[in-house]
Scaffold this motif. Structure first.
Motif, PDB file in Angstrom:
ATOM      1  N   THR A  22       0.832  -1.199   0.000  1.00 58.86           N
ATOM      2  CA  THR A  22       0.000   0.000   0.000  1.00 58.86           C
ATOM      3  C   THR A  22       0.868   1.250   0.000  1.00 58.86           C
ATOM      4  OG1 THR A  22      -0.135   0.061   2.415  1.00 58.86           O
ATOM      5  CG2 THR A  22      -1.899  -1.092   1.256  1.00 58.86           C
ATOM      6  N   ILE A  23       0.320   2.296  -0.612  1.00 61.99           N
ATOM      7  CA  ILE A  23       0.906   3.627  -0.535  1.00 61.99           C
ATOM      8  C   ILE A  23      -0.243   4.614  -0.367  1.00 61.99           C
ATOM      9  CG2 ILE A  23       3.002   3.206  -1.871  1.00 61.99           C
ATOM     10  CD1 ILE A  23       1.597   4.448  -4.302  1.00 61.99           C
ATOM     11  N   PHE A  24       0.066   5.762   0.162  1.00 60.92           N
ATOM     12  CA  PHE A  24      -0.914   6.825   0.298  1.00 60.92           C
ATOM     13  C   PHE A  24      -0.541   7.926  -0.679  1.00 60.92           C
ATOM     14  CE2 PHE A  24      -0.982   4.579   4.275  1.00 60.92           C
ATOM     15  CZ  PHE A  24      -2.329   4.483   4.552  1.00 60.92           C
ATOM     16  N   VAL A  25      -1.542   8.377  -1.447  1.00 56.13           N
ATOM     17  CA  VAL A  25      -1.313   9.383  -2.474  1.00 56.13           C
ATOM     18  C   VAL A  25      -2.348  10.487  -2.321  1.00 56.13           C
ATOM     19  CG1 VAL A  25      -1.181   9.818  -4.958  1.00 56.13           C
ATOM     20  CG2 VAL A  25      -0.427   7.618  -4.054  1.00 56.13           C
ATOM     21  N   GLU A  26      -1.896  11.721  -2.451  1.00 56.45           N
ATOM     22  CA  GLU A  26      -2.819  12.849  -2.412  1.00 56.45           C
ATOM     23  C   GLU A  26      -3.316  13.106  -3.828  1.00 56.45           C
ATOM     24  OE1 GLU A  26      -2.544  17.442  -1.103  1.00 56.45           O
ATOM     25  OE2 GLU A  26      -1.795  15.939   0.314  1.00 56.45           O
ATOM     26  N   GLY A  27      -4.641  13.307  -3.963  1.00 53.00           N
ATOM     27  CA  GLY A  27      -5.208  13.549  -5.282  1.00 53.00           C
ATOM     28  C   GLY A  27      -6.618  14.092  -5.199  1.00 53.00           C
ATOM     29  N   GLU A  28      -7.174  14.416  -6.366  1.00 49.39           N
ATOM     30  CA  GLU A  28      -8.518  14.982  -6.465  1.00 49.39           C
ATOM     31  C   GLU A  28      -9.596  13.901  -6.535  1.00 49.39           C
ATOM     32  OE1 GLU A  28      -9.255  18.297  -6.392  1.00 49.39           O
ATOM     33  OE2 GLU A  28      -7.121  18.591  -5.968  1.00 49.39           O
ATOM     34  N   SER A  29      -9.252  12.763  -7.176  1.00 54.54           N
ATOM     35  CA  SER A  29     -10.220  11.680  -7.372  1.00 54.54           C
ATOM     36  C   SER A  29      -9.467  10.365  -7.568  1.00 54.54           C
ATOM     37  CB  SER A  29     -11.084  11.964  -8.600  1.00 54.54           C
ATOM     38  OG  SER A  29     -10.282  11.933  -9.758  1.00 54.54           O
ATOM     39  N   VAL A  30     -10.231   9.278  -7.631  1.00 51.14           N
ATOM     40  CA  VAL A  30      -9.628   7.969  -7.876  1.00 51.14           C
ATOM     41  C   VAL A  30      -8.921   7.974  -9.229  1.00 51.14           C
ATOM     42  CG1 VAL A  30     -10.125   5.530  -8.287  1.00 51.14           C
ATOM     43  CG2 VAL A  30     -11.258   6.718  -6.410  1.00 51.14           C
ATOM     44  N   GLY A  31      -9.571   8.538 -10.235  1.00 52.16           N
ATOM     45  CA  GLY A  31      -8.963   8.613 -11.569  1.00 52.16           C
ATOM     46  C   GLY A  31      -7.685   9.422 -11.586  1.00 52.16           C
ATOM     47  N   LYS A  59      -2.685   7.515  10.325  1.00 48.56           N
ATOM     48  CA  LYS A  59      -1.624   8.447  10.721  1.00 48.56           C
ATOM     49  C   LYS A  59      -0.855   7.961  11.946  1.00 48.56           C
ATOM     50  CE  LYS A  59      -3.486  12.781   8.934  1.00 48.56           C
ATOM     51  NZ  LYS A  59      -4.049  14.095   9.314  1.00 48.56           N
ATOM     52  N   GLN A  60      -1.431   7.085  12.744  1.00 49.90           N
ATOM     53  CA  GLN A  60      -0.763   6.565  13.942  1.00 49.90           C
ATOM     54  C   GLN A  60       0.369   5.602  13.591  1.00 49.90           C
ATOM     55  OE1 GLN A  60      -3.704   4.917  16.556  1.00 49.90           O
ATOM     56  NE2 GLN A  60      -4.850   6.829  16.652  1.00 49.90           N
ATOM     57  N   ASN A  61       0.359   5.063  12.381  1.00 50.85           N
ATOM     58  CA  ASN A  61       1.411   4.152  11.939  1.00 50.85           C
ATOM     59  C   ASN A  61       2.687   4.952  11.703  1.00 50.85           C
ATOM     60  OD1 ASN A  61       3.102   2.362  10.623  1.00 50.85           O
ATOM     61  ND2 ASN A  61       1.507   1.549   9.300  1.00 50.85           N
ATOM     62  N   GLU A  62       3.786   4.503  12.243  1.00 51.95           N
ATOM     63  CA  GLU A  62       5.050   5.239  12.109  1.00 51.95           C
ATOM     64  C   GLU A  62       5.531   5.318  10.659  1.00 51.95           C
ATOM     65  OE1 GLU A  62       8.385   1.875  13.103  1.00 51.95           O
ATOM     66  OE2 GLU A  62       7.316   2.779  14.773  1.00 51.95           O
ATOM     67  N   ASP A  63       5.065   4.420   9.794  1.00 53.21           N
ATOM     68  CA  ASP A  63       5.465   4.421   8.389  1.00 53.21           C
ATOM     69  C   ASP A  63       4.526   5.253   7.507  1.00 53.21           C
ATOM     70  OD1 ASP A  63       7.597   2.726   8.955  1.00 53.21           O
ATOM     71  OD2 ASP A  63       6.375   0.933   8.663  1.00 53.21           O
ATOM     72  N   PHE A  64       3.549   5.919   8.101  1.00 51.33           N
ATOM     73  CA  PHE A  64       2.574   6.700   7.324  1.00 51.33           C
ATOM     74  C   PHE A  64       3.265   7.858   6.610  1.00 51.33           C
ATOM     75  CE2 PHE A  64      -0.454  10.219   6.884  1.00 51.33           C
ATOM     76  CZ  PHE A  64      -1.465   9.599   6.178  1.00 51.33           C
ATOM     77  N   LYS A  65       3.094   7.903   5.299  1.00 51.57           N
ATOM     78  CA  LYS A  65       3.674   8.964   4.486  1.00 51.57           C
ATOM     79  C   LYS A  65       2.785   9.146   3.269  1.00 51.57           C
ATOM     80  CE  LYS A  65       7.724   9.982   1.717  1.00 51.57           C
ATOM     81  NZ  LYS A  65       8.970   9.456   1.201  1.00 51.57           N
ATOM     82  N   VAL A  66       2.387  10.375   2.989  1.00 57.92           N
ATOM     83  CA  VAL A  66       1.543  10.657   1.831  1.00 57.92           C
ATOM     84  C   VAL A  66       2.432  11.156   0.699  1.00 57.92           C
ATOM     85  CG1 VAL A  66      -0.353  12.058   0.931  1.00 57.92           C
ATOM     86  CG2 VAL A  66      -0.426  11.243   3.301  1.00 57.92           C
ATOM     87  N   LEU A  67       2.325  10.484  -0.450  1.00 54.72           N
ATOM     88  CA  LEU A  67       3.098  10.907  -1.623  1.00 54.72           C
ATOM     89  C   LEU A  67       2.353  12.027  -2.337  1.00 54.72           C
ATOM     90  CD1 LEU A  67       4.028   7.415  -3.108  1.00 54.72           C
ATOM     91  CD2 LEU A  67       5.391   8.845  -1.611  1.00 54.72           C
ATOM     92  N   GLU A  68       3.039  13.083  -2.632  1.00 53.92           N
ATOM     93  CA  GLU A  68       2.460  14.179  -3.394  1.00 53.92           C
ATOM     94  C   GLU A  68       3.095  14.153  -4.774  1.00 53.92           C
ATOM     95  OE1 GLU A  68       2.573  17.911  -1.316  1.00 53.92           O
ATOM     96  OE2 GLU A  68       2.033  16.961   0.560  1.00 53.92           O
ATOM     97  N   ILE A  69       2.419  13.476  -5.689  1.00 47.14           N
ATOM     98  CA  ILE A  69       2.917  13.280  -7.042  1.00 47.14           C
ATOM     99  C   ILE A  69       2.261  14.301  -7.949  1.00 47.14           C
ATOM    100  CG2 ILE A  69       3.152  11.637  -8.939  1.00 47.14           C
ATOM    101  CD1 ILE A  69       2.692   9.417  -6.817  1.00 47.14           C
ATOM    102  N   GLU A  70       3.067  14.948  -8.768  1.00 48.06           N
ATOM    103  CA  GLU A  70       2.530  15.953  -9.704  1.00 48.06           C
ATOM    104  C   GLU A  70       1.966  15.311 -10.928  1.00 48.06           C
ATOM    105  OE1 GLU A  70       2.274  19.293  -9.192  1.00 48.06           O
ATOM    106  OE2 GLU A  70       2.949  18.829  -7.164  1.00 48.06           O
TER     107      GLU A  70
END
Length: 70
Positions: A22-31, A59-70
């Motif tokens: 799993t990874i966390f990604v910031e975005g506007e929608s699933v697409g 966020k409580q997980n120590e490995d939590f990191k959100v990728l901000e991909i352009e």
């Protein structure tokens, strides 16, 4: 918004639950998120929006990191 992406590292291997990452990604929608990670060669299983209590839990997980991909 923050999305949790469940994926396998390779497009050519059969998906196996134990190898799902799993990874966390910031975005506007699933697409939007799918477009952002398209060049990485992942076999995406699910893209899920993470909000509220679910986001606070992650966020409580120590490995939590959100990728901000352009």
């Amino acid at each position: 918004m923050v999305f949790k992406v469940y994926f396998q590292e390779s497009l050519v291997q059969v998906p196996v639950r134990e190898k799902t990452q799993t990874i966390f990604v910031e975005g506007e929608s699933v697409g939007d998120v799918r477009k952002k990670i398209a060049d990485r060669g992942y076999n995406v299983e699910l893209v899920q929006v993470v909000t509220g209590a679910h986001l606070e839990y992650e966020k409580q997980n120590e490995d939590f990191k959100v990728l901000e991909i352009e």
